[in-house]
Scaffold this active site. Structure first.
Site, short mmCIF file in Angstrom:
data_model
loop_
_atom_site.label_atom_id
_atom_site.label_comp_id
_atom_site.label_asym_id
_atom_site.label_seq_id
_atom_site.Cartn_x
_atom_site.Cartn_y
_atom_site.Cartn_z
N ASP A 51 0.84 -1.21 0.00
CA ASP A 51 0.00 0.00 0.00
C ASP A 51 0.87 1.26 0.00
OD1 ASP A 51 0.86 -0.10 2.61
OD2 ASP A 51 -1.13 0.01 3.52
N SER A 52 2.20 1.07 0.00
CA SER A 52 3.12 2.20 -0.25
C SER A 52 2.81 2.81 -1.61
CB SER A 52 4.57 1.73 -0.18
OG SER A 52 4.77 0.59 -0.99
N ASP A 90 -0.75 -6.40 0.05
CA ASP A 90 -1.12 -5.67 1.26
C ASP A 90 -2.63 -5.55 1.36
OD1 ASP A 90 0.60 -4.75 3.23
OD2 ASP A 90 1.31 -3.05 2.04
N LYS A 118 -0.74 -9.41 3.54
CA LYS A 118 -0.05 -8.80 4.69
C LYS A 118 -1.01 -7.86 5.41
CE LYS A 118 3.44 -5.66 4.12
NZ LYS A 118 2.93 -4.44 4.78
N GLU A 120 -1.30 -5.24 9.04
CA GLU A 120 -0.54 -4.54 10.07
C GLU A 120 -1.25 -4.66 11.42
OE1 GLU A 120 0.15 -0.45 8.96
OE2 GLU A 120 0.95 -1.01 6.99
N GLU A 187 9.23 -3.51 10.86
CA GLU A 187 9.63 -2.23 10.24
C GLU A 187 10.16 -1.28 11.31
OE1 GLU A 187 6.85 -0.53 7.47
OE2 GLU A 187 7.94 1.38 7.39
O1 KIV Z 1 3.56 -1.05 1.63
C1 KIV Z 1 4.77 -1.34 1.67
O2 KIV Z 1 5.52 -1.11 0.73
C2 KIV Z 1 5.28 -1.97 2.88
C3 KIV Z 1 6.77 -2.10 3.01
C4 KIV Z 1 7.36 -0.79 3.35
C5 KIV Z 1 7.15 -3.14 3.95
O3 KIV Z 1 4.53 -2.34 3.74
#
Ligand code: KIV
Length: 271
Positions: A51-52, A90, A118, A120, A187
């Site tokens: 989600d970056s 994500d 993934k 959080e 992280e």
């Molecule tokens: O969204 C992302 O790119 C991440 C990484 C920074 C681990 O969660």
């Protein structure tokens, strides 16, 4: 899913074997097909559709605005370019706010070609990790600095420096493993704490800004290529493009540097 080269697909089982043999593995983010293809051909084990993308693709100042539909669009692009990497997707902000929502959205990601998802969070995501794992969805739990909680945390700081947070993070990591998480991502965590967690867990542990002792390393592809949107990239970032003649070469250099143990170095590590 396309798998046009002869390398076998990287799986959770193959990543676990690497951990057992004390061999490092590599992960990079990707958001589209061509880059996914280059990353996979370079031998990177895991591609994260992170989600970056909210920050490096969409230009937001956080990951919060990213939606499920947007994540799925980028995931489908990555799936088309991937050769043999494990694709992790994500779960965007609030897409797993309740267990039912999380189950529905994780299913959408898996049906769009992800091999794992993934999420959080600490204790509060244990139940979801368990529900998804029992139904065949591998979960990577992301702890330490969790960008979706940036408004609560108050900034992009190293996590786990004080005794209380240090002990809590170890307890959370173990609880998530016991709940059925298949992988853990740390992280912005001090080197020593990341080492302790990596040694105490059986599942593969991936680090970003978590020193050199984790089983795997991950970086945002834009950071690796030296095109970070931030004026001053974080300490844990290395611009591999400055030592390479092409994007392919920069990614290969990252891959070999992590696997040979030369990246991350001391200057990229929080103590
Ligand atoms: O969204 C992302 O790119 C991440 C990484 C920074 C681990 O969660």
């Amino acid at each position: 899913m396309s798998s046009q080269n002869n390398s076998p697909l990287t799986t959770i089982a193959s990543l676990s074997k690497l951990k057992d043999k004390s061999k490092k593995f590599t992960c990079l983010t990707a958001y589209e097909s061509t880059m996914a293809s280059i990353i996979s051909k370079a031998g990177v084990d895991v591609i994260l559709v992170g989600d970056s993308l909210g920050m490096v693709i969409q230009g937001h100042d956080s990951t919060l605005p990213v939606t499920m539909d947007q994540l799925i669009y980028h995931l489908e692009c990555v799936v088309k370019g991937n050769k043999s990497s494990h694709i992790m997707a994500d779960m965007p902000f609030m897409s797993y706010a309740t267990d039912d929502l999380g189950f529905e959205n994780a299913t959408r990601l898996m049906q769009s070609g992800a091999h794992s998802i993934k999420i959080e969070g600490g204790e509060w995501i244990c139940n979801m990790a368990n529900t998804l794992a029992e139904r065949g969805i591998p979960v990577c739990a992301h702890i330490g600095l969790t960008p979706q909680a940036i408004n609560r945390i108050g900034g992009y700081f190293v996590q786990g420096r004080d005794t209380e947070k240090h002990d809590l993070m170890i307890a959370e990591a173990k609880a998530l493993e016991n709940a059925g998480a298949a992988m853990l991502l740390l992280e912005c965590v001090p080197d020593q704490l990341a080492e302790t967690i990596t040694n105490e867990l059986q599942i593969p542990v991936i680090g970003i800004g978590a020193g050199s002792k984790t089983d795997g390393q991950i970086m945002v592809i834009h950071d690796l290529l030296g095109i970070s949107c931030l004026e001053k990239p974080p300490k844990f970032v290395k611009d591999f493009m400055s030592d390479a003649n092409s994007i392919q070469e920069a990614i290969e250099l990252y891959n070999t540097s992590v696997k040979s143990g030369t990246f991350p170095a001391k200057e990229h590590t929080f103590f």
